[in-house]
Design an enzyme around this catalytic site. Structure first.
Site, PDB file in Angstrom:
ATOM      1  N   ASP A  18       0.775  -1.244   0.000  1.00  0.00           N
ATOM      2  CA  ASP A  18       0.000   0.000   0.000  1.00  0.00           C
ATOM      3  C   ASP A  18       0.806   1.295   0.000  1.00  0.00           C
ATOM      4  O   ASP A  18       0.459   2.257   0.714  1.00  0.00           O
ATOM      5  CB  ASP A  18      -0.947   0.024   1.213  1.00  0.00           C
ATOM      6  CG  ASP A  18      -1.819  -1.216   1.312  1.00  0.00           C
ATOM      7  OD1 ASP A  18      -1.844  -2.009   0.367  1.00  0.00           O
ATOM      8  OD2 ASP A  18      -2.468  -1.381   2.363  1.00  0.00           O
ATOM      9  N   LYS A  78      -7.527  -3.974  -2.467  1.00  0.00           N
ATOM     10  CA  LYS A  78      -8.125  -4.526  -1.251  1.00  0.00           C
ATOM     11  C   LYS A  78      -8.802  -3.424  -0.440  1.00  0.00           C
ATOM     12  O   LYS A  78      -8.550  -2.227  -0.634  1.00  0.00           O
ATOM     13  CB  LYS A  78      -7.066  -5.221  -0.399  1.00  0.00           C
ATOM     14  CG  LYS A  78      -5.979  -4.314   0.190  1.00  0.00           C
ATOM     15  CD  LYS A  78      -4.920  -5.134   0.913  1.00  0.00           C
ATOM     16  CE  LYS A  78      -3.835  -4.256   1.543  1.00  0.00           C
ATOM     17  NZ  LYS A  78      -4.323  -3.493   2.697  1.00  0.00           N
ATOM     18  N   CYS A 111      -2.089  -2.291   8.327  1.00  0.00           N
ATOM     19  CA  CYS A 111      -1.946  -3.293   7.270  1.00  0.00           C
ATOM     20  C   CYS A 111      -0.714  -4.182   7.447  1.00  0.00           C
ATOM     21  O   CYS A 111      -0.775  -5.389   7.179  1.00  0.00           O
ATOM     22  CB  CYS A 111      -1.930  -2.606   5.909  1.00  0.00           C
ATOM     23  SG  CYS A 111      -3.469  -1.722   5.561  1.00  0.00           S
TER      24      CYS A 111
END
Length: 233
Positions: A18, A78, A111
């Protein structure tokens, strides 16, 4: 080697989590963290370590930043925090279920942490690259790293990973990896983390010393009392 955290290019996968445009202004040390992750990605290509890239809600948070050098990688979109989506699980299976994960990206307490826990539960060995991981808050970042270490994650650095993966100047790709090490990794503010660990050790040592002194004083008093009893007799 299982148990001690020795990395091998034959059993590893690189997970890039990310690193997207909208995070750029808010993530602590974003530029330096991405720079380190980019070197890991370059090394993975040299050493034939498969990379997996995710993006958190790219419609709102934007694409992966260009300086990561992830052109050619298809990102897994996601919404959940963990990288282990159904599509990532399938990709891991297609790679023969690697035993070791080299994990970098953002955010450490969200995350990265959720991904690490999922990987550990799968029985994988997890190496979080501390200078290629960050958060909006340095406090969250440092506590997340500490928490991950408690859970059995190996904490390492970009340079540490690169050197572990080749291990010998005779390695056929050593000169290529050496070029990635020409300049030291940029500082990402980790000294505070290790200073806090040392402080905890110092406090623990001091407490143990005080306890031993107190115990010694108490024993001395008991001996004095025993002598007094014997004198009275």
């Amino acid at each position: 080697m299982a148990g001690i955290g020795r990395l091998s290019s034959r059993t590893s996968v690189l997970l890039l989590c990310d690193m997207q445009e909208k995070f750029r202004p808010t993530i602590f040390q974003f530029t330096n963290v991405v720079s380190n992750a980019a070197r890991l990605l370059q090394a993975s290509r040299i050493l034939s370590i498969p990379p997996i890239l995710t993006e958190q809600y790219p419609k709102g948070l934007g694409p992966t930043v260009q300086e990561l050098g992830a052109e050619g990688l298809k990102p897994h979109s996601k919404t959940r925090f963990s990288m282990l989506t159904d599509t990532v699980e399938k990709e891991l299976a297609s790679l023969g279920n690697p035993k070791q994960a080299i994990l970098c990206g953002i955010e450490a307490q969200a995350c990265i942490a959720c991904t690490a826990y999922d990987l550990l539960e799968r029985g994988m060995e997890v190496h979080v690259v501390a200078d290629a991981v960050s958060s909006r808050s340095q406090t969250d970042r440092l506590f997340a790293l500490s928490r991950l270490k408690q859970s059995g994650v190996f904490l390492t650095t970009t340079e540490g990973v690169l050197l572990q993966l080749v291990q010998d100047a005779k390695h056929p790709n050593f000169k290529e990896i050496q070029k990635l090490l020409t300049h030291s990794s940029p500082d990402t503010g980790l000294l505070a983390f290790f200073s806090s660990l040392e402080s905890e050790k110092s406090v623990g040592t001091a407490r143990r010393a005080v306890w031993r002194r107190s115990e010694g004083v108490e024993r001395g008093r008991e001996r004095e009392k025993e002598k007094e009893k014997q004198t009275d007799r």
